[in-house]
Design a protein around this motif. Structure first.
Motif, PDB file in Angstrom:
ATOM      1  N   MET A   1      72.633 -31.878  12.078  1.00  0.00           N
ATOM      2  CA  MET A   1      73.653 -30.853  12.299  1.00  0.00           C
ATOM      3  C   MET A   1      74.404 -30.553  11.003  1.00  0.00           C
ATOM      4  O   MET A   1      74.660 -29.397  10.691  1.00  0.00           O
ATOM      5  CB  MET A   1      74.640 -31.332  13.392  1.00  0.00           C
ATOM      6  N   LEU A   2      74.727 -31.615  10.256  1.00  0.00           N
ATOM      7  CA  LEU A   2      75.420 -31.409   8.981  1.00  0.00           C
ATOM      8  C   LEU A   2      74.562 -30.558   8.048  1.00  0.00           C
ATOM      9  O   LEU A   2      75.045 -29.607   7.432  1.00  0.00           O
ATOM     10  CB  LEU A   2      75.741 -32.763   8.331  1.00  0.00           C
TER      11      LEU A   2
ATOM     12  N   SER B   1      78.050 -21.634  18.351  1.00  0.00           N
ATOM     13  CA  SER B   1      78.542 -20.791  17.248  1.00  0.00           C
ATOM     14  C   SER B   1      77.690 -20.991  15.994  1.00  0.00           C
ATOM     15  O   SER B   1      77.614 -20.111  15.143  1.00  0.00           O
ATOM     16  CB  SER B   1      80.021 -21.071  16.956  1.00  0.00           C
ATOM     17  N   ALA B   2      77.008 -22.146  15.888  1.00  0.00           N
ATOM     18  CA  ALA B   2      76.146 -22.378  14.726  1.00  0.00           C
ATOM     19  C   ALA B   2      74.715 -21.882  14.971  1.00  0.00           C
ATOM     20  O   ALA B   2      73.814 -22.132  14.173  1.00  0.00           O
ATOM     21  CB  ALA B   2      76.137 -23.869  14.384  1.00  0.00           C
ATOM     22  N   GLY B   3      74.501 -21.210  16.111  1.00  0.00           N
ATOM     23  CA  GLY B   3      73.196 -20.590  16.373  1.00  0.00           C
ATOM     24  C   GLY B   3      72.119 -21.560  16.826  1.00  0.00           C
ATOM     25  O   GLY B   3      70.934 -21.245  16.785  1.00  0.00           O
TER      26      GLY B   3
ATOM     27  N   GLU C   1      70.938 -22.093  21.943  1.00  0.00           N
ATOM     28  CA  GLU C   1      70.228 -21.215  22.883  1.00  0.00           C
ATOM     29  C   GLU C   1      69.585 -21.984  24.049  1.00  0.00           C
ATOM     30  O   GLU C   1      69.791 -21.667  25.217  1.00  0.00           O
ATOM     31  CB  GLU C   1      69.162 -20.442  22.110  1.00  0.00           C
ATOM     32  N   ARG C   2      68.814 -23.037  23.722  1.00  0.00           N
ATOM     33  CA  ARG C   2      68.127 -23.792  24.776  1.00  0.00           C
ATOM     34  C   ARG C   2      69.133 -24.595  25.601  1.00  0.00           C
ATOM     35  O   ARG C   2      68.992 -24.741  26.815  1.00  0.00           O
ATOM     36  CB  ARG C   2      67.059 -24.711  24.175  1.00  0.00           C
ATOM     37  N   MET C   3      70.177 -25.099  24.918  1.00  0.00           N
ATOM     38  CA  MET C   3      71.213 -25.839  25.646  1.00  0.00           C
ATOM     39  C   MET C   3      71.868 -24.943  26.703  1.00  0.00           C
ATOM     40  O   MET C   3      72.113 -25.375  27.836  1.00  0.00           O
ATOM     41  CB  MET C   3      72.274 -26.348  24.676  1.00  0.00           C
ATOM     42  N   ILE C   4      72.136 -23.682  26.344  1.00  0.00           N
ATOM     43  CA  ILE C   4      72.758 -22.764  27.306  1.00  0.00           C
ATOM     44  C   ILE C   4      71.796 -22.525  28.478  1.00  0.00           C
ATOM     45  O   ILE C   4      72.202 -22.493  29.631  1.00  0.00           O
ATOM     46  CB  ILE C   4      73.139 -21.428  26.619  1.00  0.00           C
TER      47      ILE C   4
ATOM     48  N   ASP D   1      66.194 -29.521  18.961  1.00  0.00           N
ATOM     49  CA  ASP D   1      66.616 -28.152  18.620  1.00  0.00           C
ATOM     50  C   ASP D   1      67.015 -28.070  17.143  1.00  0.00           C
ATOM     51  O   ASP D   1      66.704 -27.093  16.451  1.00  0.00           O
ATOM     52  CB  ASP D   1      67.796 -27.721  19.499  1.00  0.00           C
ATOM     53  N   LEU D   2      67.717 -29.100  16.680  1.00  0.00           N
ATOM     54  CA  LEU D   2      68.197 -29.082  15.289  1.00  0.00           C
ATOM     55  C   LEU D   2      67.045 -29.228  14.295  1.00  0.00           C
ATOM     56  O   LEU D   2      67.001 -28.539  13.271  1.00  0.00           O
ATOM     57  CB  LEU D   2      69.231 -30.195  15.075  1.00  0.00           C
ATOM     58  N   ILE D   3      66.109 -30.122  14.597  1.00  0.00           N
ATOM     59  CA  ILE D   3      64.969 -30.318  13.691  1.00  0.00           C
ATOM     60  C   ILE D   3      64.160 -29.025  13.597  1.00  0.00           C
ATOM     61  O   ILE D   3      63.790 -28.570  12.506  1.00  0.00           O
ATOM     62  CB  ILE D   3      64.073 -31.486  14.183  1.00  0.00           C
TER      63      ILE D   3
END
Ligand code: PHB
Length: 369
Positions: free
Chosen positions: A1-2, A43-45, A48-51, A92-94
């Motif tokens: 995330m960072l 907000s960091a885009g 999407e999948r979490m929503i 999602d982040l990877i």
């Protein structure tokens, strides 16, 4: 995330990950996102999948002494939580980092962080078994409580251990309730959580020294049935199981020179309050902004205050997690006085608006600490 947040701020980074991509994407962890964490991902885009797949919850259930009470987060705080597995956030982040051309070096073990007091700190890592150096402007120690970053800060450690652990299973059975059930029972704590309409996540308090050998499947289901007292819970195939120790730990300060600790490298919470991932996300949000400010204006103010800013939120969550743990777990000694106190406090939390609000505002994330 960072790394993702820095990328959005125009700052390059490299992520060194000891494990393989497959390992980190599979490793089952807790699954509750505070509203602020869910908002940050969105907000960091990367929300999407979490929503789409995450489950929005407006409260939790507390069960004890044959009673069930709901703590209505929405009514008490105006906020809610999202149930979405931590490894789903990791996936999602990877994916996003790799799509953006980001560098994640999997199966790359960092063995030391050096020269953090100067302008050019270094990470030493193993490349084909050979120690190799990565020179940096800043180092973020996001390598957990057993990593190499935390000891390099030479800070003070505050720690509490607990005489119990959590046995957790992921099972192919539909959740028996719409929201989480935290149960305090004379036989010990149990938690009913979920990952999807088909998959449940369930936990049992067990002794700290317990191993899975002592817990064949039917014993696990039996115990869950007794403690949760949930007739709708049907046994299903167990996809994953394991025992997680309970620990509270904070390292202070969370920084030294050009090394900044984030997440488990700086603090551990027992899982009862579901705060681990939320604290880590909170840290990196502050760190990304502080690093960006230092590049933008050459001002070090925010960076210098990183630890102080984070620790206020961290200690609130440490207190809340230790408090929830004490409230809901049976002490192995079985002290009857403690048991009565716990029942009284549970009744208070479920009948007093003030006490219920205390639980609710901490659970959804208190940002005024
Ligand atoms: C989980 O769903 O894994 C979970 C939920 C709540 C907790 C801990 C874990 O307090």
């Amino acid at each position: 995330m960072l790394s993702h947040l820095l990328h959005r701020l125009g700052i390059e980074s490299v992520v060194l990950e000891t494990r393989s991509r497959d390992y980190v994407e599979r490793r089952v962890r807790a699954g509750v996102l505070e509203q602020g964490s869910a908002d940050l991902l969105t907000s960091a885009g990367v929300g999407e999948r979490m929503i789409r797949e995450g489950l929005s919850h407006d409260g939790i259930n507390l069960r004890f002494a044959g009673e069930q009470h709901r703590i209505d987060f929405r009514r008490l705080t105006g906020r809610g939580i999202t149930v979405y597995g931590q490894q789903e956030v990791v996936k999602d982040l990877i994916k996003q980092r790799l799509e953006d051309g980001g560098e994640i070096w999997f199966e790359t073990e960092a063995t030391a962080v050096e020269a953090i007091d100067g302008d050019r700190p270094r990470i030493v890592y193993l490349e084909d078994g050979v120690p190799t150096t990565l020179q940096c402007e800043f180092v973020a120690g996001c390598d957990g409580s057993h990593g190499v970053a935390s000891p390099a800060v030479l800070g003070s450690t505050y720690e509490r251990t607990y005489p119990f652990a959590w046995l957790g299973i992921l099972a192919k059975t539909p959740p028996a309730a719409d929201e989480l059930i935290y149960a305090y029972h004379e036989r010990g704590f149990a938690l009913h959580s979920m990952r999807s309409p088909e998959i449940s996540r369930l936990y049992l308090q067990v002794d700290a020294a317990e191993t899975m050998d002592a817990w064949p499947e039917d014993r696990v289901w039996n115990e869950l049935r007794l403690r949760l007292a949930e007739p709708g819970l049907q046994p299903g195939e167990i996809i994953e199981d394991g025992i997680t120790p309970m620990r509270s730990l904070v390292t202070e300060p969370m920084q030294r020179g050009r090394l900044f600790l984030a997440g488990d490298a700086a603090h551990i919470v027992p899982a009862t309050g579901a705060k681990g991932m939320n604290l880590a996300l909170g840290d990196v949000r502050v760190l990304a902004e502080a690093l960006a400010a230092s590049y933008r204006s050459k001002s070090r103010d925010l960076l210098e205050r990183y630890s102080e800013v984070c620790l206020r939120r961290v200690w609130r969550a440490e207190h809340f997690s230790a408090w929830m743990t004490a409230l809901l777990h049976r002490d192995p000694e079985g002290d009857p006085f403690e048991h009565k106190l716990r029942l009284s406090y549970l009744r208070y939390v479920t009948t007093s608006e003030a006490a219920a609000t205390t639980l609710a505002e901490n659970y959804v994330g208190f940002d005024g600490a």
